[in-house]
Design an enzyme around this catalytic site. Sequence first.
Site, PDB file in Angstrom:
ATOM      1  CB  SER A 142      30.599  -3.456  19.634  1.00  0.00           C
ATOM      2  OG  SER A 142      31.206  -3.712  20.876  1.00  0.00           O
ATOM      3  CE1 TYR A 154      32.907   1.544  19.374  1.00  0.00           C
ATOM      4  CE2 TYR A 154      32.213   0.044  21.114  1.00  0.00           C
ATOM      5  CZ  TYR A 154      32.814   0.267  19.891  1.00  0.00           C
ATOM      6  OH  TYR A 154      33.314  -0.793  19.161  1.00  0.00           O
TER       7      TYR A 154
HETATM    8  N1  LIG Z   1      38.726  -4.430  18.617  1.00  0.00           N
HETATM    9  C1  LIG Z   1      37.676  -4.619  19.398  1.00  0.00           C
HETATM   10  O1  LIG Z   1      37.807  -5.032  20.569  1.00  0.00           O
HETATM   11  C2  LIG Z   1      36.288  -4.374  18.855  1.00  0.00           C
HETATM   12  C3  LIG Z   1      35.211  -4.908  19.555  1.00  0.00           C
HETATM   13  C4  LIG Z   1      33.929  -4.714  19.080  1.00  0.00           C
HETATM   14  C5  LIG Z   1      33.718  -4.004  17.916  1.00  0.00           C
HETATM   15  N2  LIG Z   1      34.783  -3.479  17.236  1.00  0.00           N
HETATM   16  C6  LIG Z   1      34.493  -2.721  16.010  1.00  0.00           C
HETATM   17  O2  LIG Z   1      35.233  -3.276  14.946  1.00  0.00           O
HETATM   18  C7  LIG Z   1      35.407  -2.298  13.928  1.00  0.00           C
HETATM   19  C8  LIG Z   1      36.859  -2.335  13.463  1.00  0.00           C
HETATM   20  O3  LIG Z   1      37.677  -1.910  14.537  1.00  0.00           O
HETATM   21  P1  LIG Z   1      39.087  -2.586  14.848  1.00  0.00           P
HETATM   22  O4  LIG Z   1      38.961  -3.289  16.129  1.00  0.00           O
HETATM   23  O5  LIG Z   1      39.584  -3.325  13.673  1.00  0.00           O
HETATM   24  O6  LIG Z   1      39.951  -1.263  15.138  1.00  0.00           O
HETATM   25  P2  LIG Z   1      41.233  -0.651  14.381  1.00  0.00           P
HETATM   26  O7  LIG Z   1      42.297  -1.667  14.283  1.00  0.00           O
HETATM   27  O8  LIG Z   1      41.530   0.609  15.113  1.00  0.00           O
HETATM   28  O9  LIG Z   1      40.664  -0.322  12.923  1.00  0.00           O
HETATM   29  C9  LIG Z   1      39.718   0.693  12.734  1.00  0.00           C
HETATM   30  C10 LIG Z   1      39.582   0.967  11.254  1.00  0.00           C
HETATM   31  O10 LIG Z   1      38.589   1.990  11.064  1.00  0.00           O
HETATM   32  C11 LIG Z   1      39.140   3.013  10.251  1.00  0.00           C
HETATM   33  N3  LIG Z   1      38.563   4.319  10.568  1.00  0.00           N
HETATM   34  C12 LIG Z   1      38.490   4.920  11.776  1.00  0.00           C
HETATM   35  N4  LIG Z   1      37.980   6.159  11.642  1.00  0.00           N
HETATM   36  C13 LIG Z   1      37.745   6.345  10.320  1.00  0.00           C
HETATM   37  C14 LIG Z   1      37.256   7.444   9.547  1.00  0.00           C
HETATM   38  N5  LIG Z   1      36.927   8.618  10.109  1.00  0.00           N
HETATM   39  N6  LIG Z   1      37.142   7.294   8.210  1.00  0.00           N
HETATM   40  C15 LIG Z   1      37.494   6.117   7.623  1.00  0.00           C
HETATM   41  N7  LIG Z   1      37.970   5.056   8.287  1.00  0.00           N
HETATM   42  C16 LIG Z   1      38.100   5.175   9.635  1.00  0.00           C
HETATM   43  C17 LIG Z   1      40.650   2.975  10.526  1.00  0.00           C
HETATM   44  O11 LIG Z   1      41.375   3.474   9.405  1.00  0.00           O
HETATM   45  P3  LIG Z   1      42.156   4.889   9.311  1.00  0.00           P
HETATM   46  O12 LIG Z   1      42.615   5.250  10.685  1.00  0.00           O
HETATM   47  O13 LIG Z   1      43.248   4.620   8.329  1.00  0.00           O
HETATM   48  O14 LIG Z   1      41.104   5.827   8.768  1.00  0.00           O
HETATM   49  C18 LIG Z   1      40.884   1.469  10.648  1.00  0.00           C
HETATM   50  O15 LIG Z   1      41.064   0.905   9.396  1.00  0.00           O
HETATM   51  C19 LIG Z   1      34.996  -0.970  14.541  1.00  0.00           C
HETATM   52  O16 LIG Z   1      33.725  -0.611  14.049  1.00  0.00           O
HETATM   53  C20 LIG Z   1      34.919  -1.262  16.034  1.00  0.00           C
HETATM   54  O17 LIG Z   1      33.973  -0.443  16.682  1.00  0.00           O
HETATM   55  C21 LIG Z   1      36.056  -3.652  17.680  1.00  0.00           C
END
Ligand SMILES: NC(=O)c1ccc[n+]([C@@H]2O[C@H](COP(=O)([O-])OP(=O)(O)OC[C@H]3O[C@@H](n4cnc5c(N)ncnc54)[C@H](OP(=O)(O)O)[C@@H]3O)[C@@H](O)[C@H]2O)c1
Length: 265
Positions: A142, A154
């Site tokens: 991130s 984080y």
């Molecule tokens: N969205 C943003 O603004 C942003 C910015 C920078 C970086 N990121 C990074 O991008 C990545 C994906 O996030 P996203 O934005 O797509 O968020 P999201 O829509 O909330 O998706 C998060 C995913 O991670 C899974 N997950 C969470 N905890 C878990 C656990 N304990 N075991 C297995 N799976 C788990 C969730 O699945 P389940 O709940 O079904 O387990 C879901 O599929 C993350 O690493 C996040 O830090 C996001």
Amino acid sequence: MRKQIYQKALITGASAGLGEEYARQLAAAGTNLILVARRKERLEKLAAELSEKFRVSVEVFPADLSREEEILRLAEKIKQTADLDLLINNAGFGGKVKFHKDDSGEAERMIKVHILATVLLTRAALPAMIRRGRGAVINVSSVAAFSPFSGTMYSSTKAFLVMFSENLQTELAGTGVKVQALCPGLTHTEFHQVAGMNKEAIPDFLWMKADRVVRISLRTLGRNKVTVVPGAGNRLIAFFMRCPWTFAVMRWLSRSRKIRKMAGM
Ligand SMILES: NC(=O)c1ccc[n+]([C@@H]2O[C@H](COP(=O)([O-])OP(=O)(O)OC[C@H]3O[C@@H](n4cnc5c(N)ncnc54)[C@H](OP(=O)(O)O)[C@@H]3O)[C@@H](O)[C@H]2O)c1
């Protein structure tokens, strides 16, 4: 993205957001998939849709990556998947609580999901990739990796992913295996809702769509660049945060409650 580059990809956090988008774009390019997350029904629904639409094989592997035994079970699965040539360590979540006030175990869960899972799954995947002389690992970090106001756990766990990826790529020089640390900025997914953050407080121009972020990640994978920050605005923010002179300004800005709130603290 060129078609059919990867035979089989394993994506953690594939039940929503960026992980689901990786699954869609890779399936469209003909890559077989293994989808990992806790919500089994969501994975099964996505698997049925993608295998029907793109005629690829899609397996689901429900697992809670905040539990070490589940990470080890998935690592074993990876070792047995000889044709795996792309691993995407994407599962993640944002912090809800302040580190110094928290004894809920959130810090430990974050270390397991962001760091321990990435380390153990990558180590499980590498031997077969190195033997084959090709393969890739994407670690979803991130822009928070460079930020002094995006949450103690984080930011620090995401910073680990950047240096882990950079150093791993150096170690893997000449093996044919590529590593990427993807550093998205604010992206429309379920992330902020799960973390209990108020998206309304953040101006529209700061956001990117998940499909664009993933397209940039896949397009730049293997192009002699490990840390990839998608979007010109995010690159500017990351530059200011990484430059020692402007980092001081960023730290000063982080005193503003409004800015900390926008960054999710
Ligand atoms: N969205 C943003 O603004 C942003 C910015 C920078 C970086 N990121 C990074 O991008 C990545 C994906 O996030 P996203 O934005 O797509 O968020 P999201 O829509 O909330 O998706 C998060 C995913 O991670 C899974 N997950 C969470 N905890 C878990 C656990 N304990 N075991 C297995 N799976 C788990 C969730 O699945 P389940 O709940 O079904 O387990 C879901 O599929 C993350 O690493 C996040 O830090 C996001």
